[in-house]
Design a protein around this motif. Sequence first.
Motif, PDB file in Angstrom:
ATOM      1  N   PHE A 263       0.191  13.734   0.361  1.00 26.03           N
ATOM      2  CA  PHE A 263       0.077  12.450  -0.463  1.00 26.03           C
ATOM      3  C   PHE A 263       0.427  11.025   0.406  1.00 26.03           C
ATOM      4  O   PHE A 263      -0.313  10.078   0.619  1.00 26.03           O
ATOM      5  CB  PHE A 263       0.601  12.463  -1.713  1.00 26.03           C
ATOM      6  N   GLU A 264       1.536  11.254   1.034  1.00 23.60           N
ATOM      7  CA  GLU A 264       2.008  10.152   1.875  1.00 23.60           C
ATOM      8  C   GLU A 264       1.097   9.936   3.123  1.00 23.60           C
ATOM      9  O   GLU A 264       0.604   9.042   3.587  1.00 23.60           O
ATOM     10  CB  GLU A 264       3.407  10.482   2.321  1.00 23.60           C
ATOM     11  N   LYS A 265       0.672  10.963   3.798  1.00 16.25           N
ATOM     12  CA  LYS A 265      -0.129  10.880   5.016  1.00 16.25           C
ATOM     13  C   LYS A 265      -1.507  10.166   4.550  1.00 16.25           C
ATOM     14  O   LYS A 265      -1.984   9.414   5.267  1.00 16.25           O
ATOM     15  CB  LYS A 265      -0.538  12.126   5.744  1.00 16.25           C
ATOM     16  N   ILE A 266      -1.934  10.820   3.441  1.00 17.64           N
ATOM     17  CA  ILE A 266      -3.224   9.921   2.952  1.00 17.64           C
ATOM     18  C   ILE A 266      -3.212   8.682   2.843  1.00 17.64           C
ATOM     19  O   ILE A 266      -4.067   7.924   2.943  1.00 17.64           O
ATOM     20  CB  ILE A 266      -4.025  11.031   1.873  1.00 17.64           C
ATOM     21  N   ASP A 267      -2.078   8.248   2.026  1.00 20.18           N
ATOM     22  CA  ASP A 267      -1.740   6.845   1.634  1.00 20.18           C
ATOM     23  C   ASP A 267      -1.748   5.993   2.956  1.00 20.18           C
ATOM     24  O   ASP A 267      -2.185   4.762   2.908  1.00 20.18           O
ATOM     25  CB  ASP A 267      -0.497   6.918   0.682  1.00 20.18           C
ATOM     26  N   GLN A 268      -1.140   6.550   3.901  1.00 18.56           N
ATOM     27  CA  GLN A 268      -0.973   5.632   5.230  1.00 18.56           C
ATOM     28  C   GLN A 268      -2.120   5.826   5.894  1.00 18.56           C
ATOM     29  O   GLN A 268      -2.389   4.736   6.587  1.00 18.56           O
ATOM     30  CB  GLN A 268       0.213   6.392   5.977  1.00 18.56           C
ATOM     31  N   ASN A 269      -2.960   6.783   5.960  1.00 18.94           N
ATOM     32  CA  ASN A 269      -4.235   6.680   6.571  1.00 18.94           C
ATOM     33  C   ASN A 269      -5.287   7.604   5.805  1.00 18.94           C
ATOM     34  O   ASN A 269      -5.314   8.897   5.923  1.00 18.94           O
ATOM     35  CB  ASN A 269      -3.976   7.565   8.172  1.00 18.94           C
ATOM     36  N   PRO A 270      -6.244   6.922   4.925  1.00 17.52           N
ATOM     37  CA  PRO A 270      -7.351   7.568   4.351  1.00 17.52           C
ATOM     38  C   PRO A 270      -8.063   8.767   5.205  1.00 17.52           C
ATOM     39  O   PRO A 270      -8.714   9.535   4.617  1.00 17.52           O
ATOM     40  CB  PRO A 270      -7.830   6.421   3.583  1.00 17.52           C
ATOM     41  N   ALA A 271      -7.912   8.325   6.538  1.00 16.10           N
ATOM     42  CA  ALA A 271      -9.003   9.396   7.288  1.00 16.10           C
ATOM     43  C   ALA A 271      -8.299  10.358   7.880  1.00 16.10           C
ATOM     44  O   ALA A 271      -8.592  11.500   8.502  1.00 16.10           O
ATOM     45  CB  ALA A 271      -9.314   8.652   8.672  1.00 16.10           C
TER      46      ALA A 271
END
Length: 190
Positions: free
Chosen positions: A126-134
């Motif tokens: 979730f954190e990685k997607i929040d930081q970078n949706p790609a």
Amino acid sequence: MKEIKSTCIPLQIANIDTDQVIPARFLKATTREGFGDNLFRDWRYLPGDVPNPDFVLNNSTYSGSVLVAGKNFGCGSSREHAAWALADYGFNIVISSFFADIFKGNALNNGILPIQVSDEILATLFEKIDQNPATEIFVDLPNETLEILGTDIKISFKINAYKKECLLNGYDDIDYILSMTDKIKAFVLS
């Protein structure tokens, strides 16, 4: 399904039950088609069938064939329609830190791979997607691994060998039995 590389759609809500996935009022059809139109219907639309701009499926920032959901996904009633709706919408994989058993079985029976990860891995995703949706993940079904690309995170997951065989070959239960026709004939004739 053998390998999938995809971005993810994050739905950071715990305890999503099957009535939230596909509300009961849309369960009148007897075929699997069209259920994706009403996936998460009560969250996706405001009164008057206006798309809710605050709901993740209506946010063009996110796309992909992987749904990343909060803990305890698919709880509630045992409706197979929830898996039908997810598949019809275009999801191949759902990632969560816990799945209701009946939902997990329904997902596997309908060509969706439910991958259960630790709470920590789920939070990281979730954190990685929040930081970078790609942010992309890579799922290798034959080797039962999930990798968050661009990180050093690569984990193993478990899947029932029979269901794995079905997913790898696009089989439902009947297709699997038919694939064994020669072996069945050989056994009967021996």
